[in-house]
Design a protein around this motif. Sequence first.
Motif, mmCIF file in Angstrom:
data_model
loop_
_atom_site.group_PDB
_atom_site.id
_atom_site.type_symbol
_atom_site.label_atom_id
_atom_site.label_comp_id
_atom_site.label_asym_id
_atom_site.label_seq_id
_atom_site.Cartn_x
_atom_site.Cartn_y
_atom_site.Cartn_z
ATOM 1 N N LEU A 70 1.236 -1.212 0.329
ATOM 2 C CA LEU A 70 0.138 0.023 -0.162
ATOM 3 C C LEU A 70 0.779 1.192 0.098
ATOM 4 C CD1 LEU A 70 -2.693 1.376 0.187
ATOM 5 C CD2 LEU A 70 -2.563 1.195 2.513
ATOM 6 N N SER A 100 2.720 1.743 -3.261
ATOM 7 C CA SER A 100 1.784 2.029 -4.311
ATOM 8 C C SER A 100 0.941 3.470 -4.350
ATOM 9 C CB SER A 100 0.515 1.190 -4.399
ATOM 10 O OG SER A 100 0.969 -0.146 -4.587
ATOM 11 N N ILE A 101 0.830 3.896 -3.086
ATOM 12 C CA ILE A 101 0.410 5.432 -2.877
ATOM 13 C C ILE A 101 1.429 6.381 -3.485
ATOM 14 C CG2 ILE A 101 -0.233 7.175 -1.171
ATOM 15 C CD1 ILE A 101 -1.527 4.892 0.493
ATOM 16 N N ALA A 112 1.649 6.126 -7.307
ATOM 17 C CA ALA A 112 0.152 6.492 -7.875
ATOM 18 C C ALA A 112 0.449 7.936 -7.885
ATOM 19 C CB ALA A 112 -0.987 6.115 -6.982
ATOM 20 N N ILE A 113 0.546 8.757 -6.801
ATOM 21 C CA ILE A 113 0.763 10.112 -6.873
ATOM 22 C C ILE A 113 1.914 10.642 -7.894
ATOM 23 C CG2 ILE A 113 1.416 11.998 -5.445
ATOM 24 C CD1 ILE A 113 0.563 10.662 -3.011
ATOM 25 N N ALA A 129 -4.039 4.576 -9.827
ATOM 26 C CA ALA A 129 -4.335 3.715 -8.873
ATOM 27 C C ALA A 129 -3.889 2.333 -9.201
ATOM 28 C CB ALA A 129 -5.630 3.713 -8.095
ATOM 29 N N ALA A 138 0.033 1.743 -10.416
ATOM 30 C CA ALA A 138 1.116 1.793 -9.474
ATOM 31 C C ALA A 138 1.043 0.463 -8.913
ATOM 32 C CB ALA A 138 0.572 2.714 -8.306
ATOM 33 N N TYR A 192 -8.594 3.420 -1.033
ATOM 34 C CA TYR A 192 -7.262 3.525 -1.514
ATOM 35 C C TYR A 192 -7.678 4.600 -2.820
ATOM 36 C CZ TYR A 192 -3.569 2.484 -4.967
ATOM 37 O OH TYR A 192 -2.501 2.691 -5.745
ATOM 38 N N ILE A 196 -6.616 8.286 -4.045
ATOM 39 C CA ILE A 196 -5.810 8.687 -5.100
ATOM 40 C C ILE A 196 -6.598 9.650 -5.884
ATOM 41 C CG2 ILE A 196 -4.683 8.010 -7.324
ATOM 42 C CD1 ILE A 196 -3.422 7.037 -4.673
ATOM 43 N N ILE A 204 -6.285 13.007 -4.448
ATOM 44 C CA ILE A 204 -5.156 13.805 -4.639
ATOM 45 C C ILE A 204 -5.172 14.294 -6.074
ATOM 46 C CG2 ILE A 204 -2.448 13.373 -4.906
ATOM 47 C CD1 ILE A 204 -3.138 11.363 -2.352
#
Lengths: 568, 184
Positions: free
Chosen positions: A181, A184-185, A188-189, A223, A226, B23, B27, B30
């Motif tokens: 997690l 991945s965050i 993804a960002i 999402a 990632a 999740y 995203i 953001i």
Amino acid sequence: MNTEIFGVMLMILLTVLLAIPLGSYIGKVYSGDRTWLDPVFAPLDRLFCKAGGINPDKEMNWKQHLLALLTINFIWFIFSMLLLMNMGWLPLNPDANPSMSADLAFNTSISFISNTNLQHYSGESGVSYLGQLVLMLFQFISAAAGMAACAVVFKAMKEKHAGKLGNFYNYFIKSCTRILLPISIVVAIILVFNGTPMTFKGKDRFISLQGDTVQVSRGPAAAMIAIKQVGTNGGGYFGANSAHPLENPNYFTNIVEDVCILLIPIAMIFALGYILKRKKFAWMIFAVMMVGFLLLLIPAVYYEMKGNPGIGKMGITQPLGSMEGKEVRFGSAASAYWGISTTVTSNGSVNAMHDSFTPLTGMFAMLGMMINSFFGGVGVGFLNFYIFIIIAVFISGLMVGRTPEFLGKKIEAKEMKIAAIIALLHPFLILAGTAIAAHLYAGNPTAYASWLNNPGNHGFSEMLYEFTSSSANNGSGFEGLGDNTAFWNISCGIVMLLARFLPIIGPVAIAGSLAAKKYVPETVGTLQTDTSTFGIMVFAVILIIAALSFFPALSLGPIAEYFSLYRS
Amino acid sequence: MKQYILPAIRITFFCFIFFCGAYSLLILGIAQIAPDKGEGQTLAVNNKIIGYALEGQSFTKDKYFNGRPSAAGYNAAGSSGSNKGPSNPEYLKDVQNRIDSFLVHNPNVKKENIASDLVTASGSGLDPDISIEAAIVQVGRIAKARNIGVEKIRSLIDTHAERPFLGIEKVNVLKLNIALDQLK
């Protein structure tokens, strides 16, 4: 051209530098040691356990671990089948994409629960947004299941005498929340800020500069992209995977995505070193894998940068290398690097079309999957390597005339039988599958004409690649293969299923049975497994098994194509 | 078996809520502060959207810089590569035809100066870029079609060329063509 090679070296360096600290972090997570992320994740883990009705401290033996793993995978399969065959009328489907046929849903479900992500559909038209989100869910949990199985083996290798190998759900949840997690965050960002879409709006439409009406697929892509890079999944959001400009917008995102392919597979090795408190043993494994990786990588980069001799003969200079199936923003070196890193791990995402690689690059990509343990998939890559270690220990033991021992445990007939079966399963699935397909095709080339996109040796390579990719749980393809037919959906589905679960069951059983044995203290006569001598031994075992199994098939495909293309 | 089935169902359900829900929404949230709100960066001419900056589009006319051949016909709702093998005779014939057709449209260009990315199909079928050589080799044709000086077009390429520290030197075809339309 030199900056291209520099870019490749930078990616390798960056990956290893990040993997070392990540490895100790993963080691701490599985050992239950304190980490700096505890304040965030401890409550989250408690929430998961409460929701699941689990006691994370309940110890399990290896059989209980396997039962828990297989049961939850079975639930996932049912859930996935139901969803994929009904998503057409379910919510979150702005583009009105249809539900899947039964055979395609079977293939896709197994593909995603087995961490393969072979895709016989195209993302833009084959799944709804809900479908994409659920496939993304499987990318998290299938990766975590593999990592949990690996954690069990780590624990079993550590225990001196034990039926207590930790709790499966505990390893599984922690792999999801604490490892997959957060990475991945971050990824993804990065992707979102570089232009990858993350929206629930449907297709856009505009009139182009030249006056054509164009539709643009979008969706909640960032999402998913990632985790597909991080969890060695590889199932892309768009049909062209990371060659698609929205999925992989520029050279920088390409570096990020490619680093993520190898990051956890390498980190798992260092995690092992942390857990066993045997750093030297981890470095030995890392060295064997890295050497194997570089041996596949260097010629692949060389041949892609050299260009296609068939085009060279037409009088075209190719300073960019062989550009068919590649994107200008990545160039041929970074595409070849991705091609090898995605196949040695069981990732299977692509940033260039593998079908259009020059013959030997295609072969090295296949070899990466055939060996499947030069880093390998998250968790399962080490499990494959573990089998080779057991075989190497056994052979070394025979050579010096001693009972083979590994980490203080005697390796006997039972363990060896399991190891041999697992080592031979992979070549068997690949070669038998390809043989059946080739037999069908050769028997009636007109009926199966839609299978192959290319004639001759390359056509054979397309079939060989598909079964190799299925059996390695990789998921990339020589995508020219017309693979959305009942034959390919069902046969590849069965291969993926067997190739996923038997190589998990085997090593866990071996490790469990070894853990239960009496500990034999090390003496001067004990085979040292953390030396370069033993590393060379393991490497030789891998090479001999791979070469003997696959050389004949490879010479019918890529090697023959190489000689036909480079002759004269 | 019950002791395995129940937790499996409950964990799966909770993972579904957490990953597909929490999740994804994180995203998505953001993405709202990203430059294009996660919807893809568009380019507009006279306040009318004419394309996505990251996705190539089809340019076949002589007065525009042509992009790379596309197996998907620049269909941004169905990306794909040609998946032709390097030794496929039919494929090599296709490349030869592309070379011939390029020489017909650009009679003053010598064959060895044709950049290879102009005669090979991209991986996605949506490649937004061409190499700088591929742009330069088209200048003569465009100058003639638009009746503009060669120098002006060349300097346009220079201003739009991306020469990053790492990676390939390239130019975005759509941005270049928009600028070309604005040349007087």
